[in-house]
Motif scaffolding. Sequence first.
Motif, PDB file in Angstrom:
ATOM      1  N   TRP A   1      46.949   2.340  13.662  1.00  0.00           N
ATOM      2  CA  TRP A   1      47.320   0.949  13.915  1.00  0.00           C
ATOM      3  C   TRP A   1      46.729   0.439  15.219  1.00  0.00           C
ATOM      4  CZ3 TRP A   1      49.131  -2.568  10.711  1.00  0.00           C
ATOM      5  CH2 TRP A   1      49.757  -2.146   9.538  1.00  0.00           C
ATOM      6  N   MET A   2      46.652   1.328  16.199  1.00  0.00           N
ATOM      7  CA  MET A   2      46.013   0.959  17.462  1.00  0.00           C
ATOM      8  C   MET A   2      44.546   0.625  17.223  1.00  0.00           C
ATOM      9  SD  MET A   2      46.023   0.614  20.756  1.00  0.00           S
ATOM     10  CE  MET A   2      45.050   0.858  22.251  1.00  0.00           C
ATOM     11  N   GLY A   3      43.867   1.446  16.441  1.00  0.00           N
ATOM     12  CA  GLY A   3      42.458   1.198  16.130  1.00  0.00           C
ATOM     13  C   GLY A   3      42.270  -0.104  15.383  1.00  0.00           C
ATOM     14  N   LEU A   4      43.171  -0.404  14.448  1.00  0.00           N
ATOM     15  CA  LEU A   4      43.080  -1.663  13.706  1.00  0.00           C
ATOM     16  C   LEU A   4      43.275  -2.848  14.641  1.00  0.00           C
ATOM     17  CD1 LEU A   4      42.852  -3.197  11.040  1.00  0.00           C
ATOM     18  CD2 LEU A   4      45.325  -2.877  10.721  1.00  0.00           C
ATOM     19  N   GLY A   5      44.252  -2.733  15.555  1.00  0.00           N
ATOM     20  CA  GLY A   5      44.490  -3.810  16.503  1.00  0.00           C
ATOM     21  C   GLY A   5      43.295  -4.056  17.409  1.00  0.00           C
TER      22      GLY A   5
ATOM     23  N   PHE B   1      51.961  -7.227  15.290  1.00  0.00           N
ATOM     24  CA  PHE B   1      51.250  -6.624  16.422  1.00  0.00           C
ATOM     25  C   PHE B   1      49.743  -6.844  16.296  1.00  0.00           C
ATOM     26  CE2 PHE B   1      48.682  -2.782  17.237  1.00  0.00           C
ATOM     27  CZ  PHE B   1      48.623  -2.838  18.625  1.00  0.00           C
ATOM     28  N   VAL B   2      49.204  -6.632  15.100  1.00  0.00           N
ATOM     29  CA  VAL B   2      47.770  -6.828  14.871  1.00  0.00           C
ATOM     30  C   VAL B   2      47.382  -8.286  15.113  1.00  0.00           C
ATOM     31  CG1 VAL B   2      45.925  -6.727  13.144  1.00  0.00           C
ATOM     32  CG2 VAL B   2      47.613  -4.882  13.273  1.00  0.00           C
ATOM     33  N   LEU B   3      48.253  -9.223  14.696  1.00  0.00           N
ATOM     34  CA  LEU B   3      48.001 -10.649  14.953  1.00  0.00           C
ATOM     35  C   LEU B   3      47.936 -10.914  16.453  1.00  0.00           C
ATOM     36  CD1 LEU B   3      47.768 -13.629  14.128  1.00  0.00           C
ATOM     37  CD2 LEU B   3      50.280 -13.707  14.057  1.00  0.00           C
ATOM     38  N   GLY B   4      48.857 -10.314  17.205  1.00  0.00           N
ATOM     39  CA  GLY B   4      48.847 -10.484  18.650  1.00  0.00           C
ATOM     40  C   GLY B   4      47.566  -9.964  19.281  1.00  0.00           C
TER      41      GLY B   4
END
Length: 411
Positions: free
Chosen positions: A267-271, A321-324
Amino acid sequence: MTDAPTLPPDQPARALTPPVAATLFAAIALMVVGQSFLFTILPPIGRQIGLAEYQIGLVMSVHGLFMLFTGPTAGALSETWGRRRVLVIGSALYAVSILMFGLVIEAALQGLFAAVTVMVLLVASRAVFAMGAGAVMPGAMALAADLSARENRLKAMSLLAAATSFGSIIGPATAAVFTGIGLAAPFYVIAAVALAGAVLSRLVLPETRIGRPTVARPKWRRLLAGGPGLIAIGSLLYMCGCFGIFSIIGFHVQDKFQLASAPAAQWMGLGLMMAALSNVAAQGFIIRQIKTSPMRLLIVGVPITILAMAVVAQSSTLPMFVLGMALNGLGQGFANPAFATALSLSVGAGEQGRIAGVSASMQALAFLFAPVSSAALYQTHSQAVFVVGSLLVFAALGPFVLSRRKSPPAN
């Protein structure tokens, strides 16, 4: 070998042609690839060769200390050596440093060096990297300034900023693709491509300033007096706020959503990927299609960055989170070129190299202090990091607004 065209120092070109723009883009992107892929690949390799976490962190961050001095030095040298020469030397040093790093990793994996020796050699290679990267960025920024009229300066700087974002996307992908061949393979591939990039820069880029200037250069204190110094302070505050948040995002994701290491990393990588993509969209497309000013970009970019920090801090779901993170990339995509352009426009044609070096040193300062202080604050109060980051980003507007009282010199 036939030299690329040389332009008289007192008659800078006013056209950033597509081949030159593409070559400058590649030079910056390749340099960033060498930085971003290291953040992906070094932690697991470091543990495998016997380095502790703090030693791995030191290896990754020590280049900031060297960049603090090499950026301004290289920028000043570009005024007499020439922009292209400084950029090409920097690209070659960067390629050598990546090759050195790969060879040390290869030897460590085979057990040829003790952990202490490995640590010393890796730090030495990072020092060489800093000398190279510290020359590439000021050389490219000064050359882009020389080749663009004042009204087109923002578009030129946004192109270089987009190259930085593009490199941050390609770096981790390069690590993922070539580690299947061998853990040291990505180092050799990137070193080879970087060396080819240095040759391409030598062949394609024109030389816009060469030979000793006919007027004395002001001291650094005089150069940064008034407007330029205020803009540099604003840039430093903004980057400290952003770097501080990015340095604890991994901890935040894992703690906020109670994730194991593997899904947290995913998820960190996607963000980070979404942040980089929106950054490239802002710098490579939106800014280049509109006519605006650095002040207007900051008025848009700063609120978006603060909003992004609030969304990330208060996100109740992972998609939120990804949107942010995407909003953060968009805000930085507007703000960072605004600072770089304002610095370039705050001085005359004869000081573009030196002011580009100042810009590089502000980034190095932010990279040195923001991650450490944010990590310490996160351990005490996790939400305070986002509050402090937002305040720093907002405070960056103050020095910038004050700098507008100084009229920029004719270029």
